[in-house]
Design a protein around this motif. Structure first.
Motif, PDB file in Angstrom:
ATOM      1  N   ILE A 275     -14.679  -0.704   7.956  1.00  0.00           N
ATOM      2  CA  ILE A 275     -14.542  -1.791   7.220  1.00  0.00           C
ATOM      3  C   ILE A 275     -15.181  -1.589   5.963  1.00  0.00           C
ATOM      4  CG2 ILE A 275     -16.359  -3.189   8.691  1.00  0.00           C
ATOM      5  CD1 ILE A 275     -12.944  -4.389   7.435  1.00  0.00           C
ATOM      6  N   GLU A 276     -16.673  -1.320   5.851  1.00  0.00           N
ATOM      7  CA  GLU A 276     -17.395  -1.322   4.927  1.00  0.00           C
ATOM      8  C   GLU A 276     -16.741  -0.417   3.738  1.00  0.00           C
ATOM      9  OE1 GLU A 276     -21.480  -0.855   5.787  1.00  0.00           O
ATOM     10  OE2 GLU A 276     -21.663  -2.429   6.729  1.00  0.00           O
ATOM     11  N   ALA A 277     -16.382   0.580   4.258  1.00  0.00           N
ATOM     12  CA  ALA A 277     -15.883   1.565   3.277  1.00  0.00           C
ATOM     13  C   ALA A 277     -14.460   0.979   2.537  1.00  0.00           C
ATOM     14  CB  ALA A 277     -15.526   2.958   3.929  1.00  0.00           C
ATOM     15  N   MET A 278     -13.753   0.502   3.313  1.00  0.00           N
ATOM     16  CA  MET A 278     -12.631  -0.123   2.629  1.00  0.00           C
ATOM     17  C   MET A 278     -12.763  -1.345   1.914  1.00  0.00           C
ATOM     18  SD  MET A 278      -9.910  -0.417   6.399  1.00  0.00           S
ATOM     19  CE  MET A 278      -9.055   1.166   6.758  1.00  0.00           C
TER      20      MET A 278
ATOM     21  N   ALA B  42     -11.524   9.675   3.113  1.00  0.00           N
ATOM     22  CA  ALA B  42     -11.870   8.264   3.639  1.00  0.00           C
ATOM     23  C   ALA B  42     -10.762   7.625   4.194  1.00  0.00           C
ATOM     24  CB  ALA B  42     -12.025   7.206   2.236  1.00  0.00           C
ATOM     25  N   ILE B  43     -10.975   7.006   5.359  1.00  0.00           N
ATOM     26  CA  ILE B  43      -9.931   6.496   6.323  1.00  0.00           C
ATOM     27  C   ILE B  43      -9.451   5.135   5.502  1.00  0.00           C
ATOM     28  CG2 ILE B  43      -9.355   5.686   8.392  1.00  0.00           C
ATOM     29  CD1 ILE B  43     -11.771   7.311   9.445  1.00  0.00           C
ATOM     30  N   ASP B  44      -8.003   5.382   5.298  1.00  0.00           N
ATOM     31  CA  ASP B  44      -7.264   4.246   4.300  1.00  0.00           C
ATOM     32  C   ASP B  44      -6.437   3.354   5.235  1.00  0.00           C
ATOM     33  OD1 ASP B  44      -7.694   5.414   1.482  1.00  0.00           O
ATOM     34  OD2 ASP B  44      -6.639   6.995   2.500  1.00  0.00           O
ATOM     35  N   ILE B  45      -6.167   3.772   6.653  1.00  0.00           N
ATOM     36  CA  ILE B  45      -5.319   3.068   7.413  1.00  0.00           C
ATOM     37  C   ILE B  45      -5.958   3.273   8.797  1.00  0.00           C
ATOM     38  CG2 ILE B  45      -3.232   2.895   8.634  1.00  0.00           C
ATOM     39  CD1 ILE B  45      -2.200   4.151   5.980  1.00  0.00           C
TER      40      ILE B  45
ATOM     41  N   MET C  15       0.810  -1.113  -0.180  1.00  0.00           N
ATOM     42  CA  MET C  15      -0.024  -0.065  -0.031  1.00  0.00           C
ATOM     43  C   MET C  15       0.821   1.203  -0.020  1.00  0.00           C
ATOM     44  SD  MET C  15      -2.931   1.079   2.819  1.00  0.00           S
ATOM     45  CE  MET C  15      -4.050   2.260   2.191  1.00  0.00           C
ATOM     46  N   MET C  16       0.398   2.363  -0.655  1.00  0.00           N
ATOM     47  CA  MET C  16       1.169   3.508  -0.636  1.00  0.00           C
ATOM     48  C   MET C  16       0.687   4.313   0.366  1.00  0.00           C
ATOM     49  SD  MET C  16       3.334   3.745  -3.322  1.00  0.00           S
ATOM     50  CE  MET C  16       3.479   5.447  -3.177  1.00  0.00           C
ATOM     51  N   ILE C  17       1.813   4.714   1.175  1.00  0.00           N
ATOM     52  CA  ILE C  17       1.215   5.648   2.556  1.00  0.00           C
ATOM     53  C   ILE C  17       1.345   6.885   2.137  1.00  0.00           C
ATOM     54  CG2 ILE C  17       2.148   6.178   4.864  1.00  0.00           C
ATOM     55  CD1 ILE C  17       3.341   3.387   4.931  1.00  0.00           C
ATOM     56  N   ASP C  18       2.109   7.478   1.314  1.00  0.00           N
ATOM     57  CA  ASP C  18       1.964   8.834   0.819  1.00  0.00           C
ATOM     58  C   ASP C  18       0.637   9.315   0.279  1.00  0.00           C
ATOM     59  OD1 ASP C  18       2.881  11.175   0.343  1.00  0.00           O
ATOM     60  OD2 ASP C  18       3.849  10.717  -1.488  1.00  0.00           O
ATOM     61  N   GLY C  19       0.075  10.108   1.010  1.00  0.00           N
ATOM     62  CA  GLY C  19      -1.308  10.790   0.685  1.00  0.00           C
ATOM     63  C   GLY C  19      -2.543   9.973   1.276  1.00  0.00           C
ATOM     64  N   ALA C  20      -2.135   8.757   1.882  1.00  0.00           N
ATOM     65  CA  ALA C  20      -3.314   8.157   2.605  1.00  0.00           C
ATOM     66  C   ALA C  20      -3.563   8.674   3.869  1.00  0.00           C
ATOM     67  CB  ALA C  20      -2.853   6.453   2.710  1.00  0.00           C
ATOM     68  N   HIS C  21      -4.854   8.315   4.265  1.00  0.00           N
ATOM     69  CA  HIS C  21      -5.522   8.894   5.565  1.00  0.00           C
ATOM     70  C   HIS C  21      -5.336   7.980   6.377  1.00  0.00           C
ATOM     71  CE1 HIS C  21      -9.237  10.516   8.024  1.00  0.00           C
ATOM     72  NE2 HIS C  21      -7.968  10.565   8.421  1.00  0.00           N
ATOM     73  N   ALA C  22      -4.736   8.222   7.630  1.00  0.00           N
ATOM     74  CA  ALA C  22      -4.317   7.161   8.683  1.00  0.00           C
ATOM     75  C   ALA C  22      -4.858   7.927  10.062  1.00  0.00           C
ATOM     76  CB  ALA C  22      -3.048   6.942   9.033  1.00  0.00           C
ATOM     77  N   LEU C  23      -5.799   7.068  10.710  1.00  0.00           N
ATOM     78  CA  LEU C  23      -6.418   7.253  11.898  1.00  0.00           C
ATOM     79  C   LEU C  23      -5.933   6.751  12.921  1.00  0.00           C
ATOM     80  CD1 LEU C  23      -9.975   8.371  12.650  1.00  0.00           C
ATOM     81  CD2 LEU C  23      -8.831   6.881  14.159  1.00  0.00           C
ATOM     82  N   VAL C  24      -5.196   7.301  14.032  1.00  0.00           N
ATOM     83  CA  VAL C  24      -4.455   6.502  15.257  1.00  0.00           C
ATOM     84  C   VAL C  24      -5.337   6.655  16.531  1.00  0.00           C
ATOM     85  CG1 VAL C  24      -2.387   6.132  16.324  1.00  0.00           C
ATOM     86  CG2 VAL C  24      -2.165   6.845  13.847  1.00  0.00           C
TER      87      VAL C  24
END
Length: 246
Positions: free
Chosen positions: A122-125, A79-82, A1-10
């Motif tokens: 999960i559903e959006a992913m 959208a949350i990718d991670i 997976m490309m992390i650059d530009g992805a949206h990560a929620l921690v």
């Protein structure tokens, strides 16, 4: 997976492991949502990351608050990718002296919260055909731990949840994994040291050394080591793993 530009929620992103994970993902170019109960430490981490960090407060044990916070995150960064399920906590006591309230609160933050947060993405992913879910569990989720039975049970459940979700996600572009650290140099570790000092009279150095010996490496793990393992799982197609870091 490309992390650059992805949206990560921690979740639990204001201190310790969560802060290190957020920074590591930001260093790879991710847009970051930091989620936790206390705004001040989240803001401090966000300031160190920079403009791509967004803060929203939330009690992850409350599904209504989770839904509101995740909606705000999507409005800000898309959208949350991670998803990194990092929020957690532990208390110690002999099992025979445990109160049900302690059991329930420990299960809620370490296991129920993983359910609530994962259900939000999960559903959006699946619809997008891409996504990464990583849960910060513990070696206690792989092996029983004396005097921490609620924590150990909750982390076992969190690991099992990731493995079950991974099976359901096969071939859908979504992975679910866990990282399982031993003793990590965080505020929670400092509280464990303080407890040993209080109950045994040992010095702080002696208490740290005693706990470090319980890690196979013989030393205390750093938050950055856990963060590196999370980044590796996000980048890869590995699925259903429980990576021990000790």
């Amino acid at each position: 997976m490309m992390i650059d530009g992805a949206h990560a929620l921690v979740t639990g992103g204001g201190t310790g492991i969560g802060a290190a994970i957020a920074q590591a993902l930001a260093d790879q170019g991710a847009k970051i949502t930091l989620l936790g109960r206390r705004e001040a430490p989240l803001r401090e981490v966000a300031d160190s990351i920079g403009a791509q960090a967004y803060v929203t407060t939330c009690d992850v044990t409350d599904p209504a608050q989770v839904a509101t916070a995740f909606a705000a995150a999507r409005e800000r960064h898309g959208a949350i990718d991670i998803l990194v399920n990092n929020a957690g906590g532990a208390t110690t006591a002999p099992f025979a002296k445990l109160e049900f309230e302690t059991w329930r609160s420990t299960m809620s933050v370490n296991c129920d919260a993983v359910f609530h947060c994962t259900r939000e993405v999960i559903e959006a992913m699946v619809e997008a055909g891409s996504g990464r879910i990583v849960t910060v569990a513990s070696v206690a989720g792989l092996h029983g731990v004396a005097y921490a039975s609620p924590y150990s049970a909750a982390k076992h459940a969190a690991v099992g949840l990731m493995r079950s979700i991974a099976l359901e996600m096969e071939g859908r572009g979504v992975t679910a994994n866990a990282v399982c650290p031993g003793f990590v140099d965080t505020d929670m570790f400092a509280r464990s040291v303080a407890t040993i000092r209080e109950k045994t009279g040992r010095s702080a150095d002696e208490a740290r050394a005693e706990l470090a010996r319980l890690n196979p490496s013989g030393r205390v793990i750093t938050p950055e080591e856990v963060a590196a393992a999370v980044v590796e799982l996000v980048r890869s197609d590995r699925n259903g793993e429980a990576v021990e870091i000790a």
